[in-house]
Write a protein that holds these residues in place. Structure first.
Motif, PDB file in Angstrom:
ATOM      1  N   ARG A 183      37.521  48.876  42.498  1.00  0.00           N
ATOM      2  CA  ARG A 183      36.502  47.819  42.516  1.00  0.00           C
ATOM      3  C   ARG A 183      36.349  47.307  43.945  1.00  0.00           C
ATOM      4  O   ARG A 183      37.338  47.239  44.681  1.00  0.00           O
ATOM      5  CB  ARG A 183      36.965  46.676  41.592  1.00  0.00           C
ATOM      6  N   TYR A 209      34.442  44.023  45.980  1.00  0.00           N
ATOM      7  CA  TYR A 209      33.581  42.839  45.919  1.00  0.00           C
ATOM      8  C   TYR A 209      33.611  42.125  47.265  1.00  0.00           C
ATOM      9  O   TYR A 209      34.463  42.428  48.111  1.00  0.00           O
ATOM     10  CB  TYR A 209      33.962  41.908  44.762  1.00  0.00           C
ATOM     11  N   LEU A 230      32.677  38.322  49.477  1.00  0.00           N
ATOM     12  CA  LEU A 230      32.370  36.883  49.498  1.00  0.00           C
ATOM     13  C   LEU A 230      31.483  36.613  50.698  1.00  0.00           C
ATOM     14  O   LEU A 230      31.775  37.090  51.800  1.00  0.00           O
ATOM     15  CB  LEU A 230      33.660  36.068  49.645  1.00  0.00           C
ATOM     16  N   ARG A 269      38.731  29.761  49.249  1.00  0.00           N
ATOM     17  CA  ARG A 269      38.622  30.714  48.130  1.00  0.00           C
ATOM     18  C   ARG A 269      40.032  31.165  47.743  1.00  0.00           C
ATOM     19  O   ARG A 269      41.009  30.851  48.407  1.00  0.00           O
ATOM     20  CB  ARG A 269      37.790  31.941  48.533  1.00  0.00           C
ATOM     21  N   GLY A 270      40.095  31.947  46.687  1.00  0.00           N
ATOM     22  CA  GLY A 270      41.411  32.396  46.224  1.00  0.00           C
ATOM     23  C   GLY A 270      42.035  31.294  45.391  1.00  0.00           C
ATOM     24  O   GLY A 270      41.396  30.764  44.481  1.00  0.00           O
ATOM     25  N   HIS A 316      45.044  31.657  43.729  1.00  0.00           N
ATOM     26  CA  HIS A 316      45.600  32.300  42.541  1.00  0.00           C
ATOM     27  C   HIS A 316      46.547  33.428  42.960  1.00  0.00           C
ATOM     28  O   HIS A 316      46.614  33.786  44.142  1.00  0.00           O
ATOM     29  CB  HIS A 316      44.477  32.844  41.638  1.00  0.00           C
ATOM     30  N   TYR A 345      38.112  44.186  37.145  1.00  0.00           N
ATOM     31  CA  TYR A 345      38.298  42.753  36.900  1.00  0.00           C
ATOM     32  C   TYR A 345      38.939  42.514  35.534  1.00  0.00           C
ATOM     33  O   TYR A 345      38.488  43.046  34.527  1.00  0.00           O
ATOM     34  CB  TYR A 345      36.936  42.048  36.978  1.00  0.00           C
ATOM     35  N   TYR A 359      45.267  37.219  36.236  1.00  0.00           N
ATOM     36  CA  TYR A 359      45.325  36.086  37.168  1.00  0.00           C
ATOM     37  C   TYR A 359      46.378  35.063  36.752  1.00  0.00           C
ATOM     38  O   TYR A 359      46.551  34.788  35.567  1.00  0.00           O
ATOM     39  CB  TYR A 359      43.996  35.329  37.168  1.00  0.00           C
ATOM     40  N   ARG A 371      46.361  31.199  37.742  1.00  0.00           N
ATOM     41  CA  ARG A 371      45.500  30.279  38.495  1.00  0.00           C
ATOM     42  C   ARG A 371      46.112  28.889  38.651  1.00  0.00           C
ATOM     43  O   ARG A 371      45.481  27.999  39.221  1.00  0.00           O
ATOM     44  CB  ARG A 371      44.129  30.169  37.809  1.00  0.00           C
TER      45      ARG A 371
HETATM   46  P1  TYD Z   1      37.640  34.383  41.762  1.00  0.00           P
HETATM   47  O1  TYD Z   1      38.448  35.623  41.663  1.00  0.00           O
HETATM   48  O2  TYD Z   1      38.277  33.106  41.301  1.00  0.00           O
HETATM   49  O3  TYD Z   1      37.111  34.177  43.250  1.00  0.00           O
HETATM   50  P2  TYD Z   1      37.894  33.865  44.607  1.00  0.00           P
HETATM   51  O4  TYD Z   1      39.280  34.389  44.497  1.00  0.00           O
HETATM   52  O5  TYD Z   1      37.093  34.576  45.635  1.00  0.00           O
HETATM   53  O6  TYD Z   1      37.847  32.405  44.872  1.00  0.00           O
HETATM   54  O7  TYD Z   1      36.279  34.627  40.979  1.00  0.00           O
HETATM   55  C1  TYD Z   1      35.216  33.707  41.004  1.00  0.00           C
HETATM   56  C2  TYD Z   1      34.385  33.960  39.760  1.00  0.00           C
HETATM   57  O8  TYD Z   1      33.837  35.280  39.770  1.00  0.00           O
HETATM   58  C3  TYD Z   1      35.183  33.810  38.469  1.00  0.00           C
HETATM   59  O9  TYD Z   1      34.354  33.186  37.524  1.00  0.00           O
HETATM   60  C4  TYD Z   1      35.441  35.230  38.039  1.00  0.00           C
HETATM   61  C5  TYD Z   1      34.259  35.977  38.620  1.00  0.00           C
HETATM   62  N1  TYD Z   1      34.588  37.381  39.002  1.00  0.00           N
HETATM   63  C6  TYD Z   1      34.128  38.430  38.243  1.00  0.00           C
HETATM   64  O10 TYD Z   1      33.431  38.251  37.215  1.00  0.00           O
HETATM   65  N2  TYD Z   1      34.448  39.701  38.617  1.00  0.00           N
HETATM   66  C7  TYD Z   1      35.190  39.954  39.716  1.00  0.00           C
HETATM   67  O11 TYD Z   1      35.460  41.145  40.043  1.00  0.00           O
HETATM   68  C8  TYD Z   1      35.676  38.844  40.498  1.00  0.00           C
HETATM   69  C9  TYD Z   1      36.506  39.057  41.730  1.00  0.00           C
HETATM   70  C10 TYD Z   1      35.349  37.572  40.109  1.00  0.00           C
END
Ligand code: TYD
Length: 155
Positions: A57, A59, A61, A70-71, A73, A138, A143, A145
């Protein structure tokens, strides 16, 4: 009914699963080679070659407002390779005992984060883009959190 059964299974999985005993010293910066020419640079990432896990995967930001974090967790199993595709930011990893800060500001110099560590991404520069390559698809049940829960799971 199926949804409730799945939720119960996820709760059980999280109760039984131990968080990985990795420490912040198991994280490392991995430099990927850069092919340079007078018209610019290119960096190539290939599965099985450049980073120590298969990428399932990707992704990213972006449009992160100034001062945002961010993060916040940890993951039971997920490994990540994080780099700044543009701009810069800091990644603070925490194993419950030690904290370590990594400054990311180059698209070919990334941080390998192993499972079982709390991470926070802070100090994003304006217009920065944080790219994340991940070892699993995902899965919210991977997680942790809550920081108090994280500390309990690490001891
Ligand atoms: P999150 O992992 O908490 O973001 P970060 O660590 O960057 O602060 O994810 C934020 C939101 O996005 C949360 O509602 C879950 C969603 N999400 C997905 O649906 N798929 C993904 O692959 C990721 C990384 C997040």
């Amino acid at each position: 009914m199926k949804k409730i059964t799945l939720e119960i299974l996820m709760i059980l999985k999280n109760t039984v699963m131990k968080l990985n005993e990795n420490t912040v010293f198991d994280c490392s910066m991995i430099n990927i080679s850069e092919i340079s020419s007078k018209s610019g640079n290119i960096t190539v990432l290939e599965n099985g070659k450049d980073i120590p896990f298969d990428v399932k995967r990707i992704y990213y930001l972006y449009d992160i407002p100034s001062g945002e974090c961010r993060g916040g967790h940890a993951h039971y199993q997920l490994e990540q390779y994080i780099f700044a595709a543009s701009g810069s930011f800091n990644v603070v990893v925490n194993d419950g005992v030690n904290k370590k800060n990594f400054f990311l500001n180059r698209p070919n110099k990334g941080l390998h984060i192993v499972p079982g560590l709390w991470r926070e991404l802070v100090d994003f520069s304006s217009g920065s883009i944080c790219m994340v390559l991940a070892s699993h698809k995902y899965d919210e049940s991977d997680y942790v959190r809550n920081f108090s829960k994280f500390l309990k799971l690490k001891t």
